[in-house]
Scaffold this motif. Sequence first.
Motif, PDB file in Angstrom:
ATOM      1  N   ARG A 198       0.815  -1.219   0.000  1.00 24.66           N
ATOM      2  CA  ARG A 198       0.000   0.000   0.000  1.00 24.66           C
ATOM      3  C   ARG A 198       0.848   1.268   0.000  1.00 24.66           C
ATOM      4  N   GLN A 199       2.117   1.157   0.370  1.00 22.84           N
ATOM      5  CA  GLN A 199       2.963   2.345   0.415  1.00 22.84           C
ATOM      6  C   GLN A 199       3.150   2.979  -0.954  1.00 22.84           C
ATOM      7  N   VAL A 200       2.829   2.244  -2.027  1.00 24.47           N
ATOM      8  CA  VAL A 200       2.990   2.810  -3.368  1.00 24.47           C
ATOM      9  C   VAL A 200       2.011   3.954  -3.604  1.00 24.47           C
ATOM     10  N   ILE A 201       0.935   4.025  -2.812  1.00 29.47           N
ATOM     11  CA  ILE A 201      -0.020   5.122  -2.974  1.00 29.47           C
ATOM     12  C   ILE A 201       0.248   6.250  -1.980  1.00 29.47           C
ATOM     13  N   ALA A 202       1.126   6.007  -1.020  1.00 33.92           N
ATOM     14  CA  ALA A 202       1.464   7.046  -0.041  1.00 33.92           C
ATOM     15  C   ALA A 202       2.611   7.891  -0.582  1.00 33.92           C
ATOM     16  N   PRO A 204       4.238  11.428  -1.188  1.00 34.85           N
ATOM     17  CA  PRO A 204       4.168  12.853  -0.829  1.00 34.85           C
ATOM     18  C   PRO A 204       4.098  13.733  -2.073  1.00 34.85           C
ATOM     19  N   LEU A 205       3.445  14.831  -1.972  1.00 33.18           N
ATOM     20  CA  LEU A 205       3.254  15.736  -3.103  1.00 33.18           C
ATOM     21  C   LEU A 205       4.597  16.178  -3.684  1.00 33.18           C
ATOM     22  N   GLY A 206       4.757  15.973  -4.988  1.00 36.49           N
ATOM     23  CA  GLY A 206       5.967  16.406  -5.677  1.00 36.49           C
ATOM     24  C   GLY A 206       7.102  15.410  -5.647  1.00 36.49           C
ATOM     25  N   VAL A 207       6.951  14.287  -4.928  1.00 33.68           N
ATOM     26  CA  VAL A 207       8.006  13.281  -4.842  1.00 33.68           C
ATOM     27  C   VAL A 207       7.844  12.262  -5.962  1.00 33.68           C
ATOM     28  N   LYS A 208       8.951  11.862  -6.557  1.00 33.22           N
ATOM     29  CA  LYS A 208       8.925  10.894  -7.664  1.00 33.22           C
ATOM     30  C   LYS A 208       8.412   9.552  -7.166  1.00 33.22           C
ATOM     31  N   GLY A 209       7.507   8.938  -7.920  1.00 36.98           N
ATOM     32  CA  GLY A 209       6.959   7.636  -7.552  1.00 36.98           C
ATOM     33  C   GLY A 209       7.296   6.572  -8.584  1.00 36.98           C
ATOM     34  N   ASP A 210       7.077   5.321  -8.224  1.00 36.81           N
ATOM     35  CA  ASP A 210       7.331   4.192  -9.119  1.00 36.81           C
ATOM     36  C   ASP A 210       6.026   3.879  -9.849  1.00 36.81           C
ATOM     37  N   LEU A 211       5.880   4.397 -11.071  1.00 40.70           N
ATOM     38  CA  LEU A 211       4.631   4.265 -11.804  1.00 40.70           C
ATOM     39  C   LEU A 211       4.291   2.813 -12.102  1.00 40.70           C
ATOM     40  N   LYS A 212       5.284   2.017 -12.500  1.00 42.88           N
ATOM     41  CA  LYS A 212       5.008   0.627 -12.866  1.00 42.88           C
ATOM     42  C   LYS A 212       4.476  -0.147 -11.659  1.00 42.88           C
ATOM     43  N   ARG A 213       5.101   0.038 -10.527  1.00 43.06           N
ATOM     44  CA  ARG A 213       4.645  -0.652  -9.313  1.00 43.06           C
ATOM     45  C   ARG A 213       3.284  -0.128  -8.864  1.00 43.06           C
ATOM     46  N   TYR A 214       3.091   1.161  -8.998  1.00 44.29           N
ATOM     47  CA  TYR A 214       1.817   1.785  -8.649  1.00 44.29           C
ATOM     48  C   TYR A 214       0.682   1.191  -9.488  1.00 44.29           C
ATOM     49  N   ILE A 215       0.910   1.040 -10.793  1.00 44.18           N
ATOM     50  CA  ILE A 215      -0.118   0.484 -11.677  1.00 44.18           C
ATOM     51  C   ILE A 215      -0.402  -0.971 -11.327  1.00 44.18           C
ATOM     52  N   ASP A 216       0.648  -1.741 -11.016  1.00 44.24           N
ATOM     53  CA  ASP A 216       0.440  -3.136 -10.632  1.00 44.24           C
ATOM     54  C   ASP A 216      -0.461  -3.223  -9.406  1.00 44.24           C
ATOM     55  N   TRP A 217      -0.243  -2.328  -8.438  1.00 46.14           N
ATOM     56  CA  TRP A 217      -1.074  -2.317  -7.231  1.00 46.14           C
ATOM     57  C   TRP A 217      -2.515  -1.958  -7.577  1.00 46.14           C
ATOM     58  N   LEU A 241      -2.041 -14.315 -15.701  1.00 46.73           N
ATOM     59  CA  LEU A 241      -1.807 -12.879 -15.798  1.00 46.73           C
ATOM     60  C   LEU A 241      -1.702 -12.244 -14.417  1.00 46.73           C
ATOM     61  N   ILE A 242      -2.570 -12.660 -13.500  1.00 46.53           N
ATOM     62  CA  ILE A 242      -2.513 -12.134 -12.132  1.00 46.53           C
ATOM     63  C   ILE A 242      -1.199 -12.533 -11.467  1.00 46.53           C
ATOM     64  N   ALA A 243      -0.742 -13.762 -11.746  1.00 54.99           N
ATOM     65  CA  ALA A 243       0.540 -14.213 -11.194  1.00 54.99           C
ATOM     66  C   ALA A 243       1.686 -13.346 -11.700  1.00 54.99           C
ATOM     67  N   LEU A 244       1.650 -12.955 -12.976  1.00 54.54           N
ATOM     68  CA  LEU A 244       2.680 -12.075 -13.531  1.00 54.54           C
ATOM     69  C   LEU A 244       2.665 -10.714 -12.832  1.00 54.54           C
ATOM     70  N   ILE A 245       1.475 -10.184 -12.598  1.00 50.88           N
ATOM     71  CA  ILE A 245       1.351  -8.889 -11.928  1.00 50.88           C
ATOM     72  C   ILE A 245       1.886  -8.981 -10.504  1.00 50.88           C
ATOM     73  N   ILE A 246       1.509 -10.044  -9.789  1.00 47.55           N
ATOM     74  CA  ILE A 246       1.969 -10.215  -8.408  1.00 47.55           C
ATOM     75  C   ILE A 246       3.476 -10.418  -8.364  1.00 47.55           C
ATOM     76  N   ALA A 247       4.006 -11.218  -9.282  1.00 51.08           N
ATOM     77  CA  ALA A 247       5.450 -11.477  -9.311  1.00 51.08           C
ATOM     78  C   ALA A 247       6.224 -10.186  -9.538  1.00 51.08           C
ATOM     79  N   ARG A 248       5.754  -9.363 -10.469  1.00 47.33           N
ATOM     80  CA  ARG A 248       6.446  -8.106 -10.743  1.00 47.33           C
ATOM     81  C   ARG A 248       6.333  -7.143  -9.571  1.00 47.33           C
ATOM     82  N   LEU A 249       5.164  -7.071  -8.964  1.00 49.07           N
ATOM     83  CA  LEU A 249       4.965  -6.190  -7.825  1.00 49.07           C
ATOM     84  C   LEU A 249       5.832  -6.633  -6.644  1.00 49.07           C
TER      85      LEU A 249
END
Length: 255
Positions: A198-202, A204-217, A241-249
Amino acid sequence: MIWGYIQDPVRQSGLLLDYSQSSFFLLLIYGYLYHTLKSRQYFPLLTFIVALAIFTSFSRTTNFLLAVFILSLIVFRVYTREHSIKGGTIIAIVFAFVFLHLLPVILGSDAVDRGGLQDFNTLNSRTQYWSLAWQAIMEKPLLGHGLGNFEYLGAKDSFPNQKIFFVHNDYLQIWMELGVIWFFLFIYSVGYLLIKHRQVIAIPLGVKGDLKRYIDWVMLCCCAAYMAINFIIGSLIFLLLIALIIARLTTYGEN
């Protein structure tokens, strides 16, 4: 799916048996590849084609989850100020929606009419499935009734002219078929994955995030929501497909 709709403007299911499953599978594939392809020049065209195929199923559930996915990308962009989504992508989706509904008019055919938000017939039938599943669960809550028996646990009597194999709720289906232990293991697994990452959605404003991991979540959240109103847990192609998403995340979580 697109070619089938052009030939005859009716709901399309593509290579899968269920209309909604077909469009949701496309959404998962689109989300899985989004970060890799979003910088390509042909991406708006690809988005238009995928969105057009998704809309041919006329699945209100998948349409809603597509809107959730786009909204999540907009939120990511606002918080990180990164170019997670471009205006051309949104325009392509809107144009696909408009084009799909204009095509029957152009062809002089009757358009698909699912009644919009006013018609809840499909939801009403689902509530009957859920009620029958719950009655079956109360009969054997611990061990369940075994795989593939829903049709013979009241569904056959309530819907004599249909073959009802699925509860349209994977959580209830697992409990009904396998019992309470597997039900709680499944709930725990889904909850654990979502809470752990869940930390992928936390962000802070203006801080760089991991888009690929965020999308997987986000995609996992969409799967968890989808399973509450439809069925994918028994489909091998979805499980892979779900296994691929979970493995990457999970891999990102270890880095």
